[in-house]
Design a protein around this motif. Structure first.
Motif, PDB file in Angstrom:
ATOM      1  N   PHE A 119       0.845  -1.179   0.000  1.00 48.33           N
ATOM      2  CA  PHE A 119       0.000   0.000   0.000  1.00 48.33           C
ATOM      3  C   PHE A 119       0.889   1.242   0.000  1.00 48.33           C
ATOM      4  CE2 PHE A 119      -2.533   3.296   1.971  1.00 48.33           C
ATOM      5  CZ  PHE A 119      -3.691   3.200   1.239  1.00 48.33           C
ATOM      6  N   PRO A 120       0.598   2.301  -0.710  1.00 49.21           N
ATOM      7  CA  PRO A 120      -0.532   2.447  -1.620  1.00 49.21           C
ATOM      8  C   PRO A 120      -0.241   1.862  -2.997  1.00 49.21           C
ATOM      9  CG  PRO A 120       0.604   4.532  -1.429  1.00 49.21           C
ATOM     10  CD  PRO A 120       1.310   3.556  -0.518  1.00 49.21           C
ATOM     11  N   ALA A 121      -1.162   1.103  -3.488  1.00 50.31           N
ATOM     12  CA  ALA A 121      -0.986   0.390  -4.750  1.00 50.31           C
ATOM     13  C   ALA A 121      -0.836   1.336  -5.936  1.00 50.31           C
ATOM     14  CB  ALA A 121      -2.162  -0.553  -4.978  1.00 50.31           C
ATOM     15  N   LEU A 122      -1.494   2.480  -5.910  1.00 48.72           N
ATOM     16  CA  LEU A 122      -1.427   3.411  -7.029  1.00 48.72           C
ATOM     17  C   LEU A 122       0.011   3.871  -7.270  1.00 48.72           C
ATOM     18  CD1 LEU A 122      -2.853   5.044  -9.207  1.00 48.72           C
ATOM     19  CD2 LEU A 122      -3.291   6.814  -7.491  1.00 48.72           C
ATOM     20  N   ASP A 123       0.750   4.199  -6.226  1.00 48.50           N
ATOM     21  CA  ASP A 123       2.149   4.617  -6.381  1.00 48.50           C
ATOM     22  C   ASP A 123       2.997   3.497  -6.957  1.00 48.50           C
ATOM     23  OD1 ASP A 123       1.765   7.199  -5.455  1.00 48.50           O
ATOM     24  OD2 ASP A 123       2.219   6.687  -3.379  1.00 48.50           O
ATOM     25  N   TRP A 124       2.795   2.265  -6.460  1.00 49.13           N
ATOM     26  CA  TRP A 124       3.547   1.107  -6.962  1.00 49.13           C
ATOM     27  C   TRP A 124       3.266   0.901  -8.442  1.00 49.13           C
ATOM     28  CZ3 TRP A 124       2.335  -3.545  -9.244  1.00 49.13           C
ATOM     29  CH2 TRP A 124       3.343  -4.503  -9.266  1.00 49.13           C
ATOM     30  N   LYS A 125       1.982   0.926  -8.802  1.00 53.63           N
ATOM     31  CA  LYS A 125       1.601   0.713 -10.199  1.00 53.63           C
ATOM     32  C   LYS A 125       2.144   1.834 -11.081  1.00 53.63           C
ATOM     33  CE  LYS A 125      -2.514  -2.039  -9.546  1.00 53.63           C
ATOM     34  NZ  LYS A 125      -2.929  -2.879 -10.649  1.00 53.63           N
ATOM     35  N   TRP A 126       2.078   3.067 -10.604  1.00 48.24           N
ATOM     36  CA  TRP A 126       2.577   4.194 -11.386  1.00 48.24           C
ATOM     37  C   TRP A 126       4.075   4.046 -11.665  1.00 48.24           C
ATOM     38  CZ3 TRP A 126       1.408   8.003 -14.501  1.00 48.24           C
ATOM     39  CH2 TRP A 126       2.370   8.987 -14.749  1.00 48.24           C
ATOM     40  N   LYS A 127       4.859   3.784 -10.652  1.00 45.21           N
ATOM     41  CA  LYS A 127       6.310   3.676 -10.820  1.00 45.21           C
ATOM     42  C   LYS A 127       6.680   2.541 -11.768  1.00 45.21           C
ATOM     43  CE  LYS A 127       7.518   5.688  -6.369  1.00 45.21           C
ATOM     44  NZ  LYS A 127       8.095   5.426  -5.044  1.00 45.21           N
ATOM     45  N   ASN A 128       6.039   1.415 -11.635  1.00 44.07           N
ATOM     46  CA  ASN A 128       6.343   0.270 -12.486  1.00 44.07           C
ATOM     47  C   ASN A 128       5.893   0.499 -13.927  1.00 44.07           C
ATOM     48  OD1 ASN A 128       7.578  -2.086 -10.880  1.00 44.07           O
ATOM     49  ND2 ASN A 128       6.067  -1.192  -9.521  1.00 44.07           N
ATOM     50  N   ASN A 129       4.731   1.090 -14.119  1.00 45.75           N
ATOM     51  CA  ASN A 129       4.261   1.371 -15.473  1.00 45.75           C
ATOM     52  C   ASN A 129       5.055   2.501 -16.119  1.00 45.75           C
ATOM     53  OD1 ASN A 129       1.839  -0.321 -16.368  1.00 45.75           O
ATOM     54  ND2 ASN A 129       1.402   0.111 -14.219  1.00 45.75           N
ATOM     55  N   LEU A 130       5.530   3.450 -15.326  1.00 44.72           N
ATOM     56  CA  LEU A 130       6.383   4.503 -15.859  1.00 44.72           C
ATOM     57  C   LEU A 130       7.711   3.914 -16.334  1.00 44.72           C
ATOM     58  CD1 LEU A 130       6.867   7.483 -16.398  1.00 44.72           C
ATOM     59  CD2 LEU A 130       7.780   7.665 -14.084  1.00 44.72           C
ATOM     60  N   PHE A 131       8.282   3.011 -15.545  1.00 48.94           N
ATOM     61  CA  PHE A 131       9.503   2.339 -15.982  1.00 48.94           C
ATOM     62  C   PHE A 131       9.245   1.592 -17.288  1.00 48.94           C
ATOM     63  CE2 PHE A 131      12.208  -1.311 -16.444  1.00 48.94           C
ATOM     64  CZ  PHE A 131      13.469  -0.751 -16.300  1.00 48.94           C
ATOM     65  N   MET A 132       8.115   0.867 -17.373  1.00 55.86           N
ATOM     66  CA  MET A 132       7.774   0.131 -18.593  1.00 55.86           C
ATOM     67  C   MET A 132       7.690   1.069 -19.792  1.00 55.86           C
ATOM     68  SD  MET A 132       7.705  -3.052 -18.524  1.00 55.86           S
ATOM     69  CE  MET A 132       7.179  -3.101 -20.204  1.00 55.86           C
ATOM     70  N   SER A 133       7.081   2.218 -19.608  1.00 52.08           N
ATOM     71  CA  SER A 133       6.946   3.185 -20.683  1.00 52.08           C
ATOM     72  C   SER A 133       8.308   3.581 -21.235  1.00 52.08           C
ATOM     73  CB  SER A 133       6.204   4.422 -20.171  1.00 52.08           C
ATOM     74  OG  SER A 133       6.177   5.423 -21.161  1.00 52.08           O
ATOM     75  N   LYS A 134       9.234   3.885 -20.358  1.00 51.09           N
ATOM     76  CA  LYS A 134      10.577   4.296 -20.783  1.00 51.09           C
ATOM     77  C   LYS A 134      11.311   3.133 -21.444  1.00 51.09           C
ATOM     78  CE  LYS A 134       9.780   8.319 -19.306  1.00 51.09           C
ATOM     79  NZ  LYS A 134       9.308   9.268 -20.302  1.00 51.09           N
ATOM     80  N   TRP A 135      11.198   1.935 -20.900  1.00 49.28           N
ATOM     81  CA  TRP A 135      11.883   0.775 -21.469  1.00 49.28           C
ATOM     82  C   TRP A 135      11.307   0.416 -22.832  1.00 49.28           C
ATOM     83  CZ3 TRP A 135      10.850  -4.939 -20.327  1.00 49.28           C
ATOM     84  CH2 TRP A 135      11.835  -5.736 -20.914  1.00 49.28           C
ATOM     85  N   LEU A 136       9.978   0.419 -22.955  1.00 49.46           N
ATOM     86  CA  LEU A 136       9.354   0.102 -24.237  1.00 49.46           C
ATOM     87  C   LEU A 136       9.744   1.121 -25.309  1.00 49.46           C
ATOM     88  CD1 LEU A 136       5.806  -0.963 -23.034  1.00 49.46           C
ATOM     89  CD2 LEU A 136       7.610  -2.456 -23.934  1.00 49.46           C
ATOM     90  N   SER A 137       9.808   2.392 -24.939  1.00 48.18           N
ATOM     91  CA  SER A 137      10.253   3.418 -25.886  1.00 48.18           C
ATOM     92  C   SER A 137      11.684   3.156 -26.333  1.00 48.18           C
ATOM     93  CB  SER A 137      10.144   4.808 -25.258  1.00 48.18           C
ATOM     94  OG  SER A 137       8.797   5.134 -25.038  1.00 48.18           O
ATOM     95  N   PHE A 138      12.524   2.746 -25.400  1.00 52.07           N
ATOM     96  CA  PHE A 138      13.907   2.385 -25.725  1.00 52.07           C
ATOM     97  C   PHE A 138      13.926   1.236 -26.739  1.00 52.07           C
ATOM     98  CE2 PHE A 138      17.360  -0.624 -24.957  1.00 52.07           C
ATOM     99  CZ  PHE A 138      18.485   0.169 -25.143  1.00 52.07           C
ATOM    100  N   CYS A 139      13.114   0.215 -26.502  1.00 54.20           N
ATOM    101  CA  CYS A 139      13.083  -0.954 -27.395  1.00 54.20           C
ATOM    102  C   CYS A 139      12.609  -0.570 -28.793  1.00 54.20           C
ATOM    103  CB  CYS A 139      12.190  -2.040 -26.808  1.00 54.20           C
ATOM    104  SG  CYS A 139      12.857  -2.791 -25.306  1.00 54.20           S
ATOM    105  N   VAL A 140      11.603   0.283 -28.891  1.00 56.54           N
ATOM    106  CA  VAL A 140      11.109   0.728 -30.193  1.00 56.54           C
ATOM    107  C   VAL A 140      12.175   1.573 -30.888  1.00 56.54           C
ATOM    108  CG1 VAL A 140       9.426   2.248 -31.319  1.00 56.54           C
ATOM    109  CG2 VAL A 140       8.658   0.580 -29.639  1.00 56.54           C
TER     110      VAL A 140
END
Length: 163
Positions: A119-140
């Motif tokens: 808890f809080p789950a929203l912060d955890w989800k935000w940080k992990n999805n933000l990392f994914m966004s940056k990594w996926l952009s790198f891969c593309v």
């Protein structure tokens, strides 16, 4: 797809307070970026490797396909002293009807993210999805792409001609 709105600058991305709306925008962005990496995601099954000249291989495994969702594992493997080390190592669920990609599990050694769900789950989800966004952009950006051929088990992208 609209551009995501991050309500703070890069310096404070990991310390800001996200909203449900900003998380949904980020999950939408991640879904569309994943489809750039694997345009035929809904028809794929098995394991795939994308080998771009300017980056280490990107590994994709389709763990589950249902009519509305796809469960995937995505990682880079780096040589370690005794074995291959997966980093980042992520499990995602894609919701095709909602056009959302949700990080279910993420392990990585680059950014100071919490490694466990709490808890809080929203912060955890935000940080992990933000990392994914940056990594996926790198891969593309490094021209990774997964294109199935036939049954598609362990396809090496480097052997394909790009359209």
């Amino acid at each position: 797809m609209k551009a995501p709105y991050y309500p703070w600058n890069l310096k404070t991305l990991l310390t800001g307070h996200p909203t449900i709306g900003s998380l949904m925008d980020l999950c939408d962005e991640n879904y569309h970026t994943l489809l750039r990496l694997a345009p035929a995601m809904r028809e794929m099954g098995g394991q795939y490797i994308s080998e771009a000249a300017s980056s280490v291989g990107l590994y994709l495994e389709i763990l589950e396909q249902t009519p509305y969702t796809t469960l995937i594992h995505l990682t880079h493997y780096f040589p370690d002293e005794r074995e291959r080390k997966a980093d980042p190592d992520v499990t995602l669920r894609l919701y095709h009807d909602l056009r959302q990609a949700e990080v279910l599990n993420l392990t990585q050694g680059v950014l100071p993210l919490d490694r466990r769900f709490e808890f809080p789950a929203l912060d955890w989800k935000w940080k992990n999805n933000l990392f994914m966004s940056k990594w996926l952009s790198f891969c593309v950006t490094h021209e990774h792409c997964f294109i199935p051929l036939g049954s598609g088990n362990l396809l090496h992208q480097s052997t394909l001609e790009r359209a």
